[in-house]
Design an enzyme around this catalytic site. Structure first.
Site, PDB file in Angstrom:
ATOM      1  CE  LYS A 212      -3.956  -2.163   2.814  1.00 40.70           C
ATOM      2  NZ  LYS A 212      -5.215  -2.151   1.871  1.00 40.70           N
ATOM      3  CG  HIS A 270      -2.652  -7.288   6.647  1.00 40.57           C
ATOM      4  ND1 HIS A 270      -1.930  -7.998   5.947  1.00 40.57           N
ATOM      5  CD2 HIS A 270      -4.205  -8.055   6.450  1.00 40.57           C
ATOM      6  CE1 HIS A 270      -2.768  -8.631   4.585  1.00 40.57           C
ATOM      7  NE2 HIS A 270      -4.190  -8.550   5.427  1.00 40.57           N
TER       8      HIS A 270
HETATM    9  C1  BG6 Z   1      -6.718  -9.800   4.052  1.00 41.93           C
HETATM   10  C2  BG6 Z   1      -7.724 -10.331   4.386  1.00 41.93           C
HETATM   11  O1  BG6 Z   1      -5.641 -10.262   4.191  1.00 41.93           O
HETATM   12  O2  BG6 Z   1      -6.921  -8.301   3.971  1.00 41.93           O
HETATM   13  C3  BG6 Z   1      -9.410 -10.261   4.564  1.00 41.93           C
HETATM   14  O3  BG6 Z   1      -7.813 -11.810   4.130  1.00 41.93           O
HETATM   15  C4  BG6 Z   1      -9.565  -8.388   4.253  1.00 41.93           C
HETATM   16  O4  BG6 Z   1     -10.116 -10.802   5.664  1.00 41.93           O
HETATM   17  C5  BG6 Z   1      -8.432  -7.742   4.033  1.00 41.93           C
HETATM   18  O5  BG6 Z   1     -10.607  -8.366   4.259  1.00 41.93           O
HETATM   19  C6  BG6 Z   1      -8.459  -5.967   4.268  1.00 41.93           C
HETATM   20  O6  BG6 Z   1      -7.316  -5.770   2.764  1.00 41.93           O
HETATM   21  P1  BG6 Z   1      -8.119  -4.364   2.862  1.00 41.93           P
HETATM   22  O7  BG6 Z   1      -7.084  -3.979   1.861  1.00 41.93           O
HETATM   23  O8  BG6 Z   1      -9.146  -4.299   2.182  1.00 41.93           O
HETATM   24  O9  BG6 Z   1      -7.313  -3.442   4.160  1.00 41.93           O
END
Ligand code: BG6
Length: 520
Positions: A212, A270
């Protein structure tokens, strides 16, 4: 795309021949991107949701920005037969559906469609893969990137087949996606299988948050500006909050999600990666090993959670029926195909500490959930109050300086300052105002690329800085395992919260106990 001689001035989209690689200029970006000129991308699971939703759109946009090597071929394999209208048409239909009719450059699309090849086959079957090698990958001098867009359960047999038919070679790289295991043990098992066939530098473990734009900018903000670094420690920072809130529920991914839960699905990867970038020491360079080494030190400094810590400093939640975007939505255990007695958490809040010289005493509050009131991901760095109060109690009441780094929906950085309200009032009223840097306002002509564009490009350039090294993933699991084990041993249940709220009230209490509150 025009070819340029070395000496002529470059223009947007020009390609400059440059030694053994090719340097590209991207729009008005002057940064040159060098990578092997000849390269193929093999997507195994090329007919799946990840490929249609993320990979092909990212590749099209890279093509649009003239960032793809001109001879790149994108080879999709899956068990599904090639559709009657051809594979490219199917990619286009899905692309249009996801981008909701956003304008497509038809010339670029034609170029992109020519790159696409679909081969219906079972990638775990050696004979079928051998056919692919004989028909498509005959030139071993072309770099080969293999993207496993498949469930991890079949990583091992696919890799074994790739190896057996001779597709594993020095100029080959493999890209894998989470979930990388369920805990440390299962991760190590997956990793052992990979290590038997590939060198560590050939393995690209994706955490799409690292692609990102604002996440990358976090490193720039910290290490390209003199302003923050002297204050970036326990002497000036009161606490840090990291939130990834989603409005979507588990919905169609229920079965997968129920195995993982918010802790494994979001925190292990994340949120901990964001924490690493906030807390790490300045690396000696941006080389993959320099950055990975510093992130690893942070993960190893996370205080393991004892049983008592887990009870006091974590909250698990699960959404029950409520509303989202003004529409009624079912609870987690009422979703289609759900198990009514599931106790998987869809929300988690954690208070933790990075115990090292820089951060001891600074709480890090992490929070993520599905079906929250609003979709946003944000890092908040709350600075201390000033040591001596000159402006009366109202100053204490107003929050001190706060740096807010917003990842989504709209990327930006906001620095909150106290300011005098203009006027002649003797009491000198103060108000919090923000220095606001919105990426879309500051860089009006620039498209913010999707995370997968950056990550795919980096794999082509063989740059693994924004990927996760095995020891990082292992250290993240080690810490997360202490929480999962604690929950198991104290039988901590997932507290209900109404879909469309900010999670269980216990999460508000978790931070309020320390005299603080979540930024929303
Ligand atoms: C993914 C998860 O890694 O990230 C999902 O498995 C989640 O559950 C997603 O919805 C969120 O990604 P972003 O980029 O939409 O914040």
């Amino acid at each position: 795309m025009r070819e340029m001689s070395k000496n002529s001035a470059s223009e947007p989209g020009d390609v400059i021949q440059h030694g053994k690689g090719v340097a590209y200029t991207m729009g008005r970006l002057t940064r040159k991107m060098e990578f092997g000129m000849i390269c193929d991308l093999l997507i195994i699971g090329g007919d799946g949701d990840l490929a249609f939703r993320k990979l092909y759109p990212a590749l099209y946009h890279l093509d649009l920005d003239t960032c793809l090597p001109s001879c790149l071929r994108v080879v999709s394999v899956s068990r599904t037969p090639t559709p009657p209208g051809g594979f490219a048409q199917r990619v286009r239909e899905r692309f249009d559906a996801f981008t909701k009719g956003k304008e497509v450059d038809e010339e670029v699309w034609k170029r992109f469609a020519k790159r696409l090849i679909h081969m219906p086959l079972n990638a775990t079957n050696e004979a079928e893969l051998a056919k692919l090698r004989n028909e498509v990958f005959t030139d071993t001098k072309r770099d080969l990137i293999v993207y496993l867009a498949t469930p991890p359960a079949i990583f091992a047999p696919i890799c074994q087949s790739l190896w057996a038919v001779g597709l594993v070679r020095d100029n080959m790289r493999i890209v894998i996606e989470k979930p990388l295991g369920h805990d440390r043990e299962s991760f190590l098992q997956i990793n052992e299988n990979l290590k038997a066939l590939f060198k560590e530098e050939q393995i690209y473990r994706i955490d799409h948050y690292l692609g990102k734009e604002t996440v990358q900018n976090l490193l720039t903000m910290r290490f390209a500006n003199a302003l923050f670094e002297p204050l970036w420690n326990t002497h000036y920072i009161d606490h840090v909050q990291i939130t990834a809130a989603e409005t979507v529920g588990a919905e169609g991914r229920w079965q997968f999600y129920d195995e993982a839960g918010a802790l494994r699905d979001m925190v292990q990867n994340h949120l901990l990666q964001l924490l690493c970038l906030v807390a790490m020491e300045p690396p000696s360079s941006l080389s993959p090993s320099a950055v990975h080494d510093e992130k690893l030190k942070v993960l190893r400094s996370l205080v393991p959670m004892s049983r008592r810590d887990v009870e006091e400093n974590t909250v698990r939640g699960q959404y029950v029926a409520g509303t989202s975007g003004g529409q009624p939505v079912p609870g987690y255990t009422q979703e289609a195909g759900a198990k009514p007695q599931s106790s998987t958490e869809t929300f988690v809040a954690i208070k933790t500490e990075v115990r090292n010289w820089r951060w001891t005493g600074v709480p890090f509050y992490l929070r993520t959930g599905k079906r929250m009131q609003q979709r946003f991901s944000e890092i908040v760095v709350q600075f201390n109050e000033v040591p001596h109060v000159l402006f009366g109690e109202q100053m204490r009441a107003s929050s001190a300086n706060r740096l807010v780094i917003r990842l989504q929906p709209e990327e930006g950085i906001r620095l909150q300052l106290l300011n005098k309200v203009p006027g002649l009032d003797d009491a000198q009223p103060l108000e919090t105002v923000s220095l606001d840097l919105s990426l879309s306002d500051a860089f009006t002509n620039r498209r913010v690329p999707d995370a997968y564009e950056r990550l795919l490009l980096d794999v082509m350039r063989a740059n693994s800085t924004l990927f996760m090294r095995a020891d990082e993933v292992e250290a993240a699991w080690e810490w997360v395992d202490t929480i999962a084990a604690g929950w198991h041993s104290v039988k901590q249940r997932a507290l209900p919260y109404v879909a469309g709220s900010w999670g269980p009230s216990e999460s508000i209490a978790l931070i309020a106990r320390d005299g603080r509150n979540w930024q929303e």
